[in-house]
Enzyme design. Structure first.
Site, mmCIF file in Angstrom:
data_model
loop_
_atom_site.group_PDB
_atom_site.id
_atom_site.type_symbol
_atom_site.label_atom_id
_atom_site.label_comp_id
_atom_site.label_asym_id
_atom_site.label_seq_id
_atom_site.Cartn_x
_atom_site.Cartn_y
_atom_site.Cartn_z
ATOM 1 N N HIS B 289 0.738 -1.281 -0.083
ATOM 2 C CA HIS B 289 0.124 0.086 0.134
ATOM 3 C C HIS B 289 0.953 1.378 0.063
ATOM 4 O O HIS B 289 2.088 1.262 0.456
ATOM 5 C CB HIS B 289 -1.058 -0.059 1.145
ATOM 6 C CG HIS B 289 -0.309 0.127 2.473
ATOM 7 N ND1 HIS B 289 -0.140 1.131 3.306
ATOM 8 C CD2 HIS B 289 -0.134 -0.875 3.584
ATOM 9 C CE1 HIS B 289 0.234 1.047 4.269
ATOM 10 N NE2 HIS B 289 0.297 -0.357 4.517
ATOM 11 N N ASP B 301 6.042 0.809 6.759
ATOM 12 C CA ASP B 301 4.728 0.792 6.571
ATOM 13 C C ASP B 301 4.105 1.987 5.684
ATOM 14 O O ASP B 301 3.428 2.666 6.208
ATOM 15 C CB ASP B 301 4.155 0.834 7.856
ATOM 16 C CG ASP B 301 2.486 0.445 7.935
ATOM 17 O OD1 ASP B 301 2.183 -0.227 6.810
ATOM 18 O OD2 ASP B 301 1.900 0.679 8.860
ATOM 19 N N GLU B 334 -4.879 1.896 2.646
ATOM 20 C CA GLU B 334 -5.055 0.510 3.457
ATOM 21 C C GLU B 334 -5.354 0.919 4.817
ATOM 22 O O GLU B 334 -5.783 0.251 5.764
ATOM 23 C CB GLU B 334 -3.650 -0.032 3.121
ATOM 24 C CG GLU B 334 -3.683 -1.516 3.763
ATOM 25 C CD GLU B 334 -3.304 -1.756 5.309
ATOM 26 O OE1 GLU B 334 -3.557 -2.547 5.914
ATOM 27 O OE2 GLU B 334 -2.711 -0.527 5.826
ATOM 28 N N GLU B 335 -4.453 1.831 5.486
ATOM 29 C CA GLU B 335 -4.541 2.208 6.882
ATOM 30 C C GLU B 335 -5.724 2.599 7.692
ATOM 31 O O GLU B 335 -5.965 2.520 8.721
ATOM 32 C CB GLU B 335 -3.533 3.661 7.145
ATOM 33 C CG GLU B 335 -2.115 3.323 6.807
ATOM 34 C CD GLU B 335 -1.420 2.199 7.894
ATOM 35 O OE1 GLU B 335 -2.098 1.469 8.778
ATOM 36 O OE2 GLU B 335 -0.231 1.791 7.669
#
Lengths: 469, 469
Positions: B289, B301, B334-335
């Site tokens: 992502h 991330d 995504e998060e």
């Protein structure tokens, strides 16, 4: 006792059990007394001190119930009240605060943003005595210097009207010696940049970690320099800004660094004593500092130092009244220029001082002892080195120099012993929000108490003159 | 390749040399081709990928030139533009952004202060979708629950009008499995507290570090619940508040947690392909992502995941046109709930998918491979396990499950392989300001690329059906 590197203390280690000291003390009394001129054997003191709970309780209490305590603020006043109450409860004599006044710099907002070419926020903290921007902040183009040496030789024309950014590459050392060299970026960088016409200066934090926690610290403006906003970027942010600069495009920043200066604010030292039997033999000063920087809770800098000094004095007192008075000095205002040390010397400098010691480098294990004693004290030096050796402390070859809280005493010729602490991870935490209780290793803290207790005991009880009379 | 624990990558390791791949490729071509139905030998691909520079350059570029990129914001739009340009420059085909709209929560100020009994600031970060206080903030008394289980059974009367504080003791695991259990405090805690009448909730960060960097993360309000301010304290701050609560006096806090919700903001997925020779054989999706949380630069991330997926696809392409198309999916959003994954499935769910894989757990070494392949693919499973073994990757016994970016595909029955990454230090950094480039180990990043490249190569080129036709 091993060097813990970057490992933090697991919380289960922080649940200190209250261990009865009776068994250990009894074991100590059964040991044969040797040639040491002390009422209690070093081994017994060492064994008892390795089970000490006082240093941890002091550190936990001060950091929890007071927290951050910048010099000259109401929080430092709360710390003095807290320390006086705690030292009285622990049984010290002559516990008192000795007030003085000082100017105080107060942090406001610390914000930075890259405007172009790659908009993003940066994490930073203003340095002590930084100039202030307006609430709306300032904008400027960044000019980058990999080291302070590069800044020093740069022509003024390349800097005038710009934001200076100084980087460098401090790495960890056990003795903390790299702080002197790299710290110049913080101590002298702002004055150099201001003289050359910069509108602000950012430095890479004087730190060895890789976290988004900037390292603040004091800097003093050189004579005649008009203060400019001065701040430290966290190490990852400094690396990010260096990468952005490396793309070769002009870099514009927006900085909001507000702060203010207050005059004549109350600060003070806290003093507590184990009275000795021979007032003419001089006092042994065990120093630390009570103030802290504003963003952490001042655990390793320097609640632990005060916990170690107080706990060690009490361990000596358990063996009976020492010959010399042990005076615990919890200095105020160490972080911002040593006002507490000067106030102590002004009030007490004419008294006889047999020795000064200071704990202000965290709470990791003592690994080396350095001496500066009068001539003819070689046997005492050997007794102390022998008593420290079982704790893993080797005798060094450098002359002891003390620290900021005892600097005026040392300058006046008072003997000094340095119990050097392991500084390998000290500058991961120093002057950051990360200086909190969880970074203190209770096992190593106790080793510090033991090293201090055997040293204080030998000096406080020796028949050696310590240069007095 | 060893587990680096909490050691951060020294900056000298980050100076990646540009290593010519010719020598390694030549060595690969000289190896005898075995029974593997792939145009390039796994060993040759592996050797070349272990010298990969693409994943690092992608990660360094995205985190430096874009930085934080929360879903649905202008920063995420810059990330899409950046990724499209970079993927085109790398030689991918059919590179494009596929836009969609979504609601966006935007952080404002995050401030907390203990008012009594021990006044001091606390460091915290609002959770995604947190309710907002006014600019002046709120005051309230704290009620403490050591675990979410304690909160669940507490009577409403003990909570109404108060600030809930939930702690716990998450520890690190290699497979990250503890995130599921402890993460409930973040995912369900706010709704439980709001239902019971709390005016706000603070949780201990869902993290395994001891730094003053709070771990944010998304939480969704249960149906019918009115949002309240919800935030995570950094681990040291949560421990501090627990200690303060432990003194037994009423604890009053002031909280300022401002934020806002925006409707219908632009987000989007980025897609890039290595076209295959056999369109009927289905596509292999390599997902990651592109969005990140707002306070770090989204290095682990999930910039690294996108770097790994892209670099591995290119390593396969060097060996010639694969049978199946490899489609890199850099999902948006995504998060904050998986909007990107749903948008992809809506647009492409009816296409034939031979396999889905996802990299979204940092960049430490792949240590285990898990499979969920159609029956009759045991020989392929063995070939993949054999090709991964020299990289230190053992075959596991659990069924692969994929991650959020490919969840709708996996749910629809698309085969999946999980290359499990070492998560021992992942939750030291996850969703914090500390998620920055310096935490990425370039050596372990290359091991990831190699594991992905051999796996993608075998699946993209196998004559096995992968359940298609």
């Amino acid at each position: 006792m091993a060097n813990r590197g970057c490992t933090v203390t697991p919380s289960y280690m922080q649940k200190i059990r209250s261990i009865p000291l009776f068994a250990a003390s009894l074991a100590g009394l059964l040991l044969p007394l040797g040639a040491i001129a002390a009422p209690t054997d070093s081994a017994a003191i060492r064994d008892a001190a390795l089970k000490d709970d006082v240093a941890w309780a002091f550190t936990e209490g001060l950091t929890t119930e007071v927290g951050p305590r910048p010099a000259g603020t109401p929080q430092e006043a709360r710390a003095r009240d807290w320390a006086v109450a705690r030292l009285n409860a622990l049984g010290f004599s002559n516990v008192r605060a000795e007030p003085y006044k000082m100017p105080v710099w107060v942090r406001g907002r610390d914000e930075a943003k890259i405007l172009s070419p790659f908009p993003q926020n940066l994490v930073l903290a203003a340095l002590g005595n930084s100039g202030s921007t307006s609430d709306k902040g300032i904008e400027g183009e960044v000019v980058y210097f990999p080291t302070i040496a590069d800044l020093e030789v740069a022509p003024d024309a390349s800097i005038r009207g710009k934001i200076v950014f100084v980087s460098h590459g401090m790495t960890a050392t056990q003795d903390g010696s790299s702080y002197g060299y790299y710290g110049a970026a913080r101590r002298q960088g702002p004055s150099i940049a201001a003289k050359k016409g910069a509108i602000a200066i950012l430095i890479r934090s004087i730190g060895t970690d890789h976290h988004r926690v900037p390292h603040t610290g004091v800097q003093m403006w050189a004579d005649g320099v008009t203060p400019i906003p001065a701040a430290a970027l966290s190490v990852p942010d400094a690396e990010q800004l260096a990468r952005v600069m490396g793309r070769g495009q002009p870099v514009k920043l927006h900085l909001t660094l507000t702060s203010k200066m207050l005059k004549d604010q109350p600060s003070g030292n806290v003093i507590a004593e184990i009275p000795g039997s021979d007032p003419a033999a001089g006092v042994v000063v065990a120093a630390c500092h009570l103030d802290s920087w504003d963003q952490g809770t001042g655990a390793i800098d320097d609640a632990t130092g005060c916990g170690i000094a107080a706990a060690a004095a009490l361990q000596v007192a358990k063996g009976g009244t020492p010959r010399r008075t042990i005076r615990v000095l919890m200095a105020g205002a160490e972080e911002v220029g040593g006002d507490g040390a000067r106030a102590y010397y002004k009030a007490h400098g004419t008294e006889k001082h047999a020795l000064a010691m200071e704990s202000d480098f965290g709470a990791d294990r003592v690994w080396r002892v350095d001496f500066k004693l009068p001539q003819g004290h070689e046997a005492l030096t050997k007794r102390i080195a022998d008593a420290l050796a079982p704790l893993g402390v080797g005798a060094g070859t450098q002359e002891a120099g003390g620290g900021a809280d005892i600097a005026p005493l040392v300058k006046a010729g008072v003997p000094v012993i340095d119990l050097q602490q392991d500084g390998t991870r000290y500058f991961d935490l120093h002057h950051t929000p990360d200086d909190t209780l969880d970074k203190v290793d209770p096992i190593q803290l106790r080793q510090n108490v033991a090293a201090w207790a055997v040293t204080l005991n030998l000096v406080a009880n020796t028949e050696d003159s310590m240069g007095i009379n």
